[in-house]
Structure formats: structure tokens, C-alpha cells
Write an enzyme that holds these catalytic residues in place. Structure first.
Site, PDB file in Angstrom:
ATOM      1  CG  HIS A  95      -1.783   1.261   1.263  1.00 31.63           C
ATOM      2  ND1 HIS A  95      -2.766   1.511   0.326  1.00 31.63           N
ATOM      3  CD2 HIS A  95      -1.782   2.335   2.103  1.00 31.63           C
ATOM      4  CE1 HIS A  95      -3.337   2.656   0.592  1.00 31.63           C
ATOM      5  NE2 HIS A  95      -2.756   3.190   1.664  1.00 31.63           N
ATOM      6  CB  SER A  96       1.021   4.282   0.328  1.00 32.20           C
ATOM      7  OG  SER A  96       1.370   5.633   0.139  1.00 32.20           O
ATOM      8  CG  MET A  97       7.427   3.851   0.207  1.00 32.80           C
ATOM      9  SD  MET A  97       8.450   4.265   1.647  1.00 32.80           S
ATOM     10  CE  MET A  97       8.312   2.735   2.591  1.00 32.80           C
TER      11      MET A  97
END
Length: 258
Positions: A95-97
Site C-alpha cells: 500500500h502506498s510506498m
């Protein structure tokens, strides 16, 4: 190389039992996040799926270690750990980074001796690796970094208002933001495995076009699913995201059984 068990104990967390021999889901946290974020997902998928969460340096029980500020270097380390410690089929989820880091780790496994080990990649809350935005959160003062975190996740406001907690997490936040905001993909082969994208329809970090850009990262199958919510849509849509992951895991594993 260090002892494989020592590497595994340092980098990977398994919170719930699961049968041996099946697919392992390896989860990559977001910027400032820790392995424990995926404890509820591990519980929801147990005992049918073995879930491992990556613990980055610089947080929780690894708080005394330097935070990595180069996403490529961190992907090198994680790929080495997984190659040394994990046998059998793998699926990555970030998730995300964590999505970008999962992608870079996947590229390294593709170039390794067992590229078929990775069955698929699921990314969430992140733009395709070839999309470009100029972001400078890592250059802000501490208050500015906290402001950005709260903008994306209002549920973190109360915790980060505590000076002691903020002081503990800020080094990891700054290091992670540095890593992801200075990241640029290197030329190389595209992935061969399928890629599944999960995104929130009101995520300020990812437009629909930027989410769809993940299709260019693989020669394999591609799927995009959109959920109501912002950058941390998955917190409120936990059941739906768990169901989507279970569906992807089954689909990724199906060709291996043919």
C-alpha cells in the site's frame, strides 16, 4: 550472507498460523508504517493463507536501526531476504510506498534464479511507477510532515498530537518520504506476472489515470478495482479489500495448478 533464520526473524513477521506448501502473501507497509499494520489482514486470511509482513528498519522493534532513504537499496535487501528465506509461491501486496517497494522487489525476483516464484503483484494507493509528480514532503519541517500524514489519514491526528509518539515516528516518516519522493524507476524488463491494482476513488495521491498506468509495468494480466474512499480507503473497506485479495490469490495460483 547472514543465517537465513536470522534474516527472516529480522525482516519478516508472521502473526497467525497457516499450512505449509501454499501461497505466501508478502505485505509491504506504507511510508511510516510497520509490519503490524497487516495484523488484521493476516487474521482475516488465516489459516488458509500464510501472510508475512515486512518490517522495515527504523520502526517498532527495529527503531534503533537507520531508516533506509533509498528505495532501490531497500528493495535489494528485501529481495535478498526473500530469496534466502522463502520457498514456494509468493504474492506481493503493498500500500502506498509499499506498492512501489513491492514492485521493485518483484523486479529483482524476476531477474533472479527463480522468477516463476512470484505469482502476482497487488498494489494499492499508489501511482504507476512511470508516472511523475514532484513531491517535497521530506523537505518540510516536522510539523509539515505531520500535517501531510494527517491530511491523508485523519485517524492519525490524535496519535501524532502526542509529542512522545510524534518523536518516535518522525524519523521513519522523514526517511520513508525521502525514499519514495526521490525514487525513479530504472530501465529494465517489465514484470511477467499479473498485476492487480486497488485504489480509492477520492485518493488525492492517485488519479484514475495514474492507477491505470500500472498496466505498463507488466506483460501479464492486469486488473483495476476502485473502492469508495481516500488514500487509506482500505481501513474503512477492510472486508472488501480482504475479499479482493483472496480473489486475486486464487486467480494468481490457478495457472500454477494447470
Amino acid at each position: 550472507m547472514a543465517d537465513p533464520q536470522a534474516l527472516r526473524d529480522l525482516w519478516l513477521r508472521q502473526y497467525h498460523p497457516a499450512p505449509e506448501g501454499g501461497t505466501t502473501l508478502v505485505c509491504f507497509p506504507y511510508a511510516g508504517g510497520a509490519a503490524s499494520y497487516y495484523h488484521p489482514l493476516s487474521e482475516a486470511l488465516s489459516p488458509g493463507v500464510r501472510v508475512l509482513s515486512v518490517q522495515y528498519p527504523g520502526r517498532q522493534d527495529r527503531r534503533a536501526e537507520p531508516v533506509r532513504t533509498d528505495l532501490h537499496a531497500l528493495a535489494d535487501e528485501i529481495a535478498e531476504v526473500l530469496s534466502a528465506c522463502e520457498e514456494g509461491p509468493l504474492v506481493f501486496f503493498g500500500h502506498s510506498m509499499g506498492s512501489t517497494l513491492a514492485y521493485e522487489t518483484a523486479r529483482r525476483l524476476r531477474e533472479g534464479p527463480s522468477p516463476e516464484q512470484l505469482l502476482g503483484l497487488v498494489v494499492s494507493g499508489r501511482r504507476g511507477p512511470d508516472t511523475v509528480r514532484r513531491e517535497t514532503v521530506h523537505l518540510r519541517d516536522d510539523a509539515g510532515i505531520i500535517e501531510e500524514v494527517v491530511r491523508l489519514d485523519r485517524g492519525s491526528a490524535a496519535l501524532l498530537a502526542d509529542p512522545d509518539i510524534a518523536g518516535m515516528v518522525l524519523p521513519a516518516l522523514r526517511g520513508d518520504y525521502t525514499a519514495v519522493e526521490t525514487y525513479a524507476p530504472r530501465p529494465g524488463a517489465r514484470l511477467a506476472c499479473p498485476v492487480s491494482v486497488l485504489t480509492g476513488d477520492a485518493d488525492p495521491q492517485v488519479t484514475a489515470e495514474e492507477a491505470a498506468a500500472w498496466a505498463g509495468a507488466t506483460d501479464g494480466a492486469f486488473r483495476l478495482r476502485t473502492f469508495p474512499g481516500g488514500h487509506f480507503y482500505l481501513n474503512a473497506r477492510r472486508d472488501a479489500v480482504t475479499a479482493a485479495l483472496a480473489e486475486d490469490l486464487a486467480a494468481f495460483a490457478a495457472p500454477a495448478r494447470v
